[in-house]
Design an enzyme around this catalytic site. Structure first.
Site, PDB file in Angstrom:
ATOM      1  N   ASP A  55       0.835  -1.203   0.000  1.00  0.00           N
ATOM      2  CA  ASP A  55       0.000   0.000   0.000  1.00  0.00           C
ATOM      3  C   ASP A  55       0.868   1.250   0.000  1.00  0.00           C
ATOM      4  O   ASP A  55       1.543   1.555   0.985  1.00  0.00           O
ATOM      5  CB  ASP A  55      -0.897   0.019   1.251  1.00  0.00           C
ATOM      6  CG  ASP A  55      -1.823   1.222   1.255  1.00  0.00           C
ATOM      7  OD1 ASP A  55      -2.904   1.129   0.650  1.00  0.00           O
ATOM      8  OD2 ASP A  55      -1.458   2.268   1.837  1.00  0.00           O
ATOM      9  N   TYR A  60       3.094   9.858  -0.619  1.00  0.00           N
ATOM     10  CA  TYR A  60       4.155   9.280   0.218  1.00  0.00           C
ATOM     11  C   TYR A  60       5.531   9.526  -0.411  1.00  0.00           C
ATOM     12  O   TYR A  60       6.556   9.353   0.254  1.00  0.00           O
ATOM     13  CB  TYR A  60       3.967   7.772   0.444  1.00  0.00           C
ATOM     14  CG  TYR A  60       2.679   7.361   1.126  1.00  0.00           C
ATOM     15  CD1 TYR A  60       1.850   8.304   1.736  1.00  0.00           C
ATOM     16  CD2 TYR A  60       2.274   6.036   1.177  1.00  0.00           C
ATOM     17  CE1 TYR A  60       0.660   7.934   2.350  1.00  0.00           C
ATOM     18  CE2 TYR A  60       1.101   5.656   1.793  1.00  0.00           C
ATOM     19  CZ  TYR A  60       0.279   6.605   2.375  1.00  0.00           C
ATOM     20  OH  TYR A  60      -0.889   6.222   2.973  1.00  0.00           O
ATOM     21  N   LYS A  85      -2.749   5.830  -4.443  1.00  0.00           N
ATOM     22  CA  LYS A  85      -3.878   6.734  -4.181  1.00  0.00           C
ATOM     23  C   LYS A  85      -3.650   8.069  -4.870  1.00  0.00           C
ATOM     24  O   LYS A  85      -2.508   8.542  -4.947  1.00  0.00           O
ATOM     25  CB  LYS A  85      -4.015   6.988  -2.657  1.00  0.00           C
ATOM     26  CG  LYS A  85      -3.903   5.729  -1.822  1.00  0.00           C
ATOM     27  CD  LYS A  85      -4.070   5.972  -0.336  1.00  0.00           C
ATOM     28  CE  LYS A  85      -3.721   4.730   0.454  1.00  0.00           C
ATOM     29  NZ  LYS A  85      -2.315   4.595   0.833  1.00  0.00           N
ATOM     30  N   HIS A 118      -7.639   9.475  -1.982  1.00  0.00           N
ATOM     31  CA  HIS A 118      -6.972   9.452  -0.670  1.00  0.00           C
ATOM     32  C   HIS A 118      -7.836  10.037   0.456  1.00  0.00           C
ATOM     33  O   HIS A 118      -7.894   9.488   1.548  1.00  0.00           O
ATOM     34  CB  HIS A 118      -5.642  10.211  -0.781  1.00  0.00           C
ATOM     35  CG  HIS A 118      -4.609   9.741   0.185  1.00  0.00           C
ATOM     36  ND1 HIS A 118      -3.274   9.628  -0.130  1.00  0.00           N
ATOM     37  CD2 HIS A 118      -4.712   9.358   1.477  1.00  0.00           C
ATOM     38  CE1 HIS A 118      -2.602   9.195   0.925  1.00  0.00           C
ATOM     39  NE2 HIS A 118      -3.453   9.031   1.913  1.00  0.00           N
TER      40      HIS A 118
HETATM   41  N1  LIG Z   1      -5.251   6.406   3.634  1.00  0.00           N
HETATM   42  C1  LIG Z   1      -4.706   7.147   4.567  1.00  0.00           C
HETATM   43  O1  LIG Z   1      -5.045   8.328   4.765  1.00  0.00           O
HETATM   44  C2  LIG Z   1      -3.638   6.543   5.427  1.00  0.00           C
HETATM   45  C3  LIG Z   1      -3.226   7.200   6.610  1.00  0.00           C
HETATM   46  C4  LIG Z   1      -2.258   6.573   7.406  1.00  0.00           C
HETATM   47  C5  LIG Z   1      -1.735   5.349   7.025  1.00  0.00           C
HETATM   48  N2  LIG Z   1      -2.140   4.744   5.851  1.00  0.00           N
HETATM   49  C6  LIG Z   1      -1.566   3.445   5.393  1.00  0.00           C
HETATM   50  O2  LIG Z   1      -1.574   2.517   6.465  1.00  0.00           O
HETATM   51  C7  LIG Z   1      -0.237   2.083   6.716  1.00  0.00           C
HETATM   52  C8  LIG Z   1      -0.040   1.761   8.189  1.00  0.00           C
HETATM   53  O3  LIG Z   1      -0.389   2.858   9.015  1.00  0.00           O
HETATM   54  P1  LIG Z   1       0.688   3.715   9.836  1.00  0.00           P
HETATM   55  O4  LIG Z   1       1.963   3.705   9.112  1.00  0.00           O
HETATM   56  O5  LIG Z   1       0.049   5.017  10.129  1.00  0.00           O
HETATM   57  O6  LIG Z   1       0.815   3.010  11.241  1.00  0.00           O
HETATM   58  P2  LIG Z   1       0.933   1.536  11.860  1.00  0.00           P
HETATM   59  O7  LIG Z   1       1.141   0.515  10.815  1.00  0.00           O
HETATM   60  O8  LIG Z   1      -0.207   1.379  12.808  1.00  0.00           O
HETATM   61  O9  LIG Z   1       2.243   1.704  12.755  1.00  0.00           O
HETATM   62  C9  LIG Z   1       3.500   1.882  12.203  1.00  0.00           C
HETATM   63  C10 LIG Z   1       4.503   2.074  13.344  1.00  0.00           C
HETATM   64  O10 LIG Z   1       4.582   0.876  14.121  1.00  0.00           O
HETATM   65  C11 LIG Z   1       5.927   0.417  14.145  1.00  0.00           C
HETATM   66  N3  LIG Z   1       5.856  -1.062  14.104  1.00  0.00           N
HETATM   67  C12 LIG Z   1       5.479  -1.832  13.058  1.00  0.00           C
HETATM   68  N4  LIG Z   1       5.491  -3.137  13.395  1.00  0.00           N
HETATM   69  C13 LIG Z   1       5.884  -3.188  14.694  1.00  0.00           C
HETATM   70  C14 LIG Z   1       6.098  -4.250  15.603  1.00  0.00           C
HETATM   71  N5  LIG Z   1       5.915  -5.517  15.251  1.00  0.00           N
HETATM   72  N6  LIG Z   1       6.502  -3.941  16.856  1.00  0.00           N
HETATM   73  C15 LIG Z   1       6.699  -2.646  17.245  1.00  0.00           C
HETATM   74  N7  LIG Z   1       6.496  -1.606  16.420  1.00  0.00           N
HETATM   75  C16 LIG Z   1       6.095  -1.868  15.150  1.00  0.00           C
HETATM   76  C17 LIG Z   1       6.606   1.033  12.941  1.00  0.00           C
HETATM   77  O11 LIG Z   1       7.983   1.227  13.181  1.00  0.00           O
HETATM   78  P3  LIG Z   1       9.179   0.917  12.132  1.00  0.00           P
HETATM   79  O12 LIG Z   1       8.711   1.257  10.741  1.00  0.00           O
HETATM   80  O13 LIG Z   1      10.254   1.828  12.618  1.00  0.00           O
HETATM   81  O14 LIG Z   1       9.521  -0.532  12.291  1.00  0.00           O
HETATM   82  C18 LIG Z   1       5.892   2.373  12.848  1.00  0.00           C
HETATM   83  O15 LIG Z   1       6.446   3.317  13.751  1.00  0.00           O
HETATM   84  C19 LIG Z   1       0.610   3.266   6.216  1.00  0.00           C
HETATM   85  O16 LIG Z   1       1.961   2.935   6.027  1.00  0.00           O
HETATM   86  C20 LIG Z   1      -0.121   3.600   4.940  1.00  0.00           C
HETATM   87  O17 LIG Z   1       0.204   2.663   3.923  1.00  0.00           O
HETATM   88  C21 LIG Z   1      -3.094   5.325   5.067  1.00  0.00           C
END
Ligand SMILES: NC(=O)c1ccc[n+]([C@@H]2O[C@H](COP(=O)([O-])OP(=O)(O)OC[C@H]3O[C@@H](n4cnc5c(N)ncnc54)[C@H](OP(=O)(O)O)[C@@H]3O)[C@@H](O)[C@H]2O)c1
Length: 287
Positions: A55, A60, A85, A118
């Site tokens: 994704d 990004y 997106k 998005h």
């Molecule tokens: N459509 C939208 O508006 C929107 C908004 C936000 C996000 N998204 C999508 O959703 C994806 C995920 O959301 P997100 O990036 O906001 O947050 P998330 O996946 O909930 O959390 C990511 C964070 O958790 C850490 N992490 C990952 N696996 C871990 C584990 N096993 N143990 C401990 N920490 C861990 C990562 O650190 P490290 O990377 O340092 O390992 C990072 O700091 C995004 O990358 C994006 O593709 C979409």
């Protein structure tokens, strides 16, 4: 005799979208992964570990790196499921068509699996024009499924009333503290699959240190992150945790050899406080 589920990544489930396309239920998010080596290594590590859904988004700034990792991978293109997106500044019919072409160039792909709007950006009031552009891209076979992100029922209703194609997916903030019960019900009733973003509570949150999740994890020999991701899977949600840390990327997909009990699912459900970590789509008007 007790039978234990064998750790087998081939057991990764898929969701059948409302147009019949099969989408992996689990994948890698790459928001905040730097373009270049960081995102390329993350995507390569993920694909090697068995991930098939990636994704990304134009905003990004890492579609090039994602594309390079896909090109380098030995996994056939048709086994991967790539989402990107259209960004808010590119809303509008012609602008969205042009933005799609630019994303495809950066990704180096000749078709996309899922294209999303998005954010609705209600103040701009152009998401219906963008939706018509997505319908055209879909009709031309350039994208296998089209959907939206951050859409509330009021935005979805307009699309459903005025457009031809029902969105296949709504990608929304969703995690145990922000369980989105009403929006999930709404989407279910309209055959729109729900995809959880910030599924671990986001990069700035403290959900992972929630004692209950650690206690539950101890019972199964799993981490709090694995417990949360399993909760999403058992709720039938598509889930895209982000990590650029190889050990975490591998850990996060290692969730298909155990199942949370109904009681544990209900205890995690009870963590909901309707608290967002991200922006509210009603008022998010950033371009
Ligand atoms: N459509 C939208 O508006 C929107 C908004 C936000 C996000 N998204 C999508 O959703 C994806 C995920 O959301 P997100 O990036 O906001 O947050 P998330 O996946 O909930 O959390 C990511 C964070 O958790 C850490 N992490 C990952 N696996 C871990 C584990 N096993 N143990 C401990 N920490 C861990 C990562 O650190 P490290 O990377 O340092 O390992 C990072 O700091 C995004 O990358 C994006 O593709 C979409």
């Amino acid at each position: 005799m007790l039978l234990f589920l064998k750790e087998d990544l081939s057991m990764q489930p898929s969701i059948t979208l409302n147009n019949g396309v099969s989408m992996p239920q689990f994948g890698l998010g790459v928001w905040q992964a730097q373009d270049g080596e960081e995102v390329e290594t993350a995507v390569t590590t993920a694909i090697d570990a068995g991930y098939r859904l990636i994704d990304t988004a134009a905003v990004y700034g890492n579609e090039r790196g994602v594309g390079r990792a896909i090109a380098r991978s030995k996994v056939p293109r048709e086994e991967l499921f790539i989402t990107t997106k259209v960004w808010n500044a590119d809303q509008g019919y012609d602008q969205t068509l042009a933005a799609f072409d630019k994303s495809m160039q950066r990704l180096g792909l000749n078709y996309l699996d899922l294209y999303l709007i998005h954010w609705p950006v209600p103040a701009k009031d152009t998401y219906l024009d963008s939706w018509r552009a997505l319908e055209k891209l879909y009709a031309e076979g350039k994208v296998r499924a089209i959907g939206v992100s951050n859409f509330l029922p009021e935005h979805l209703e307009r699309v459903l009333n005025e457009a031809t194609i029902v969105p296949a997916v709504n990608q929304i903030e969703l995690h145990p503290r922000f369980a989105q019960k009403n929006l999930r019900e709404f989407c279910k009733s309209r055959h729109i699959a729900v995809e959880s973003y910030s599924p671990l509570g986001g990069s700035g949150g403290d959900l992972l240190s929630e004692p209950l999740l650690q206690q539950i994890g101890d019972k199964y020999g799993k981490s709090a992150a694995q417990v949360i991701l399993r909760w999403h899977i058992q709720h039938g949600l598509i889930v895209i945790p982000k990590s650029v840390t190889p050990a975490r990327i591998q850990q996060n997909i290692d969730i298909f050899g155990f199942a949370l009990s109904d009681g544990d699912m209900m205890s995690i459900d009870a963590l909901n406080t309707n608290s967002r970590v991200g922006s509210d789509p009603k008022t998010a008007n950033f371009t």
